[in-house]
Enzyme design. Structure first.
Site, short mmCIF file in Angstrom:
data_model
loop_
_atom_site.label_atom_id
_atom_site.label_comp_id
_atom_site.label_asym_id
_atom_site.label_seq_id
_atom_site.Cartn_x
_atom_site.Cartn_y
_atom_site.Cartn_z
N HIS A 1 -4.51 1.56 7.70
CA HIS A 1 -3.14 2.07 7.78
C HIS A 1 -2.97 3.25 6.80
O HIS A 1 -2.40 4.29 7.16
CB HIS A 1 -2.19 0.91 7.46
N GLU A 2 -3.49 3.08 5.57
CA GLU A 2 -3.33 4.14 4.56
C GLU A 2 -4.19 5.37 4.87
O GLU A 2 -3.75 6.51 4.68
CB GLU A 2 -3.66 3.61 3.16
N GLN B 1 3.23 9.90 1.22
CA GLN B 1 4.52 9.20 1.34
C GLN B 1 5.47 9.54 0.20
O GLN B 1 6.67 9.27 0.30
CB GLN B 1 4.30 7.68 1.44
N HIS C 1 -2.56 7.55 7.21
CA HIS C 1 -1.55 8.43 6.59
C HIS C 1 -2.20 9.73 6.09
O HIS C 1 -1.60 10.80 6.17
CB HIS C 1 -0.89 7.76 5.38
N GLY D 1 0.85 -1.20 0.00
CA GLY D 1 0.00 0.00 0.00
C GLY D 1 0.88 1.24 0.00
O GLY D 1 2.06 1.18 0.34
N CYS E 1 5.84 -0.11 7.54
CA CYS E 1 5.51 1.10 6.78
C CYS E 1 6.73 1.48 5.95
O CYS E 1 7.85 1.51 6.47
CB CYS E 1 5.14 2.24 7.73
N LEU E 2 6.49 1.80 4.68
CA LEU E 2 7.61 2.17 3.81
C LEU E 2 8.28 3.46 4.28
O LEU E 2 9.43 3.71 3.92
CB LEU E 2 7.12 2.33 2.36
O1 GNR Z 1 3.94 -2.53 2.66
C1 GNR Z 1 3.23 -2.39 3.67
N1 GNR Z 1 2.88 -3.48 4.39
C2 GNR Z 1 1.93 -3.46 5.40
C3 GNR Z 1 1.82 -4.57 6.22
C4 GNR Z 1 0.87 -4.60 7.22
C5 GNR Z 1 0.02 -3.53 7.39
C6 GNR Z 1 0.13 -2.41 6.59
C7 GNR Z 1 1.06 -2.38 5.59
S1 GNR Z 1 1.16 -0.98 4.57
C8 GNR Z 1 2.84 -1.03 4.10
C9 GNR Z 1 3.14 0.03 3.06
C10 GNR Z 1 2.93 1.40 3.65
O2 GNR Z 1 3.71 1.95 4.38
N2 GNR Z 1 1.81 2.01 3.38
O3 GNR Z 1 1.55 3.22 3.91
NI NI Z 2 2.65 3.29 5.78
#
Ligand code: GNR
Ligand code: NI
Length: 176
Positions: A136-137, A51, A140, A46, A94-95
């Site tokens: 999660h997104e 980001q 952000h 995601g 999270c990236l």
């Molecule tokens: O790559 C991602 N893996 C992930 C694993 C578990 C829960 C959420 C994520 S999102 C993350 C990529 C990211 O930072 N998205 O904002």
């Molecule tokens: Ni993230």
């Protein structure tokens, strides 16, 4: 299409609240394509626009595993309409916080509305990893990171580590 540099903790850009998308046009679809390319390159499942430094309420998700047919999803101006009482726990990453993982508890399923890449209003029910990733997104888009859902002790440790990494990487700090 192009791969964009990722914004990394503790960059304050990650704490910005992103603005609603006003028009789903060619420029926005190009941004979505850049986000997907950047996400696949990382690789991640995601990515929110912030980001890559774009404070717009848009995110992309692809949960297809390596070797499977890609399944890119674009969510524009997403809103959670309903969250389940039932919770689930996933190990999240999270990236923007590379190589750090922690368990986070969230609603196990969510109902969302959003615009698709054609600008058409959609509604969907998500569960499992899709529900976790969407939340999660969407966090952000509101300047919230998954480390905001863990203990303060752990969060402070992670932030401290990334502050030090950023400082060590800063130009003009090569002596020592
Ligand atoms: O790559 C991602 N893996 C992930 C694993 C578990 C829960 C959420 C994520 S999102 C993350 C990529 C990211 O930072 N998205 O904002
Ligand atoms: Ni993230």
């Amino acid at each position: 299409m192009s791969i964009k540099p990722l914004i990394i903790l503790p960059d304050p850009v990650l704490r910005q609240v992103s603005k609603p998308v006003e028009r789903v046009d060619g420029d926005l679809r190009r941004l979505a394509d850049d986000m997907l390319e950047t996400m696949y390159d990382a690789p991640g499942i995601g990515l929110a626009a912030i980001q890559i430094g774009e404070p717009l309420r848009m995110l992309v998700i692809d949960l297809a595993k390596e070797g499977e047919t890609p399944a890119p999803h674009v969510f524009i101006n997403p809103e959670i309409l309903e969250s389940s009482e039932q919770r689930s726990v996933y190990e999240e990453g999270c990236l923007s916080i590379p190589d750090y993982y922690a368990e986070v508890e969230r609603p196990a399923s969510v109902r969302v509305k959003y615009l698709d890449r054609e600008g058409k209003l959609q509604e969907a029910q998500a569960e499992g990893l899709m529900a976790t990733c969407l939340q999660h997104e969407i966090d952000h888009l509101n300047g919230v990171l998954f480390i905001d859902h863990i203990s303060k002790l752990k969060r402070d440790m992670v932030v401290k580590k990334f502050k030090k990494l950023a400082k060590d990487k800063a130009p003009g700090k090569m002596v020592g």
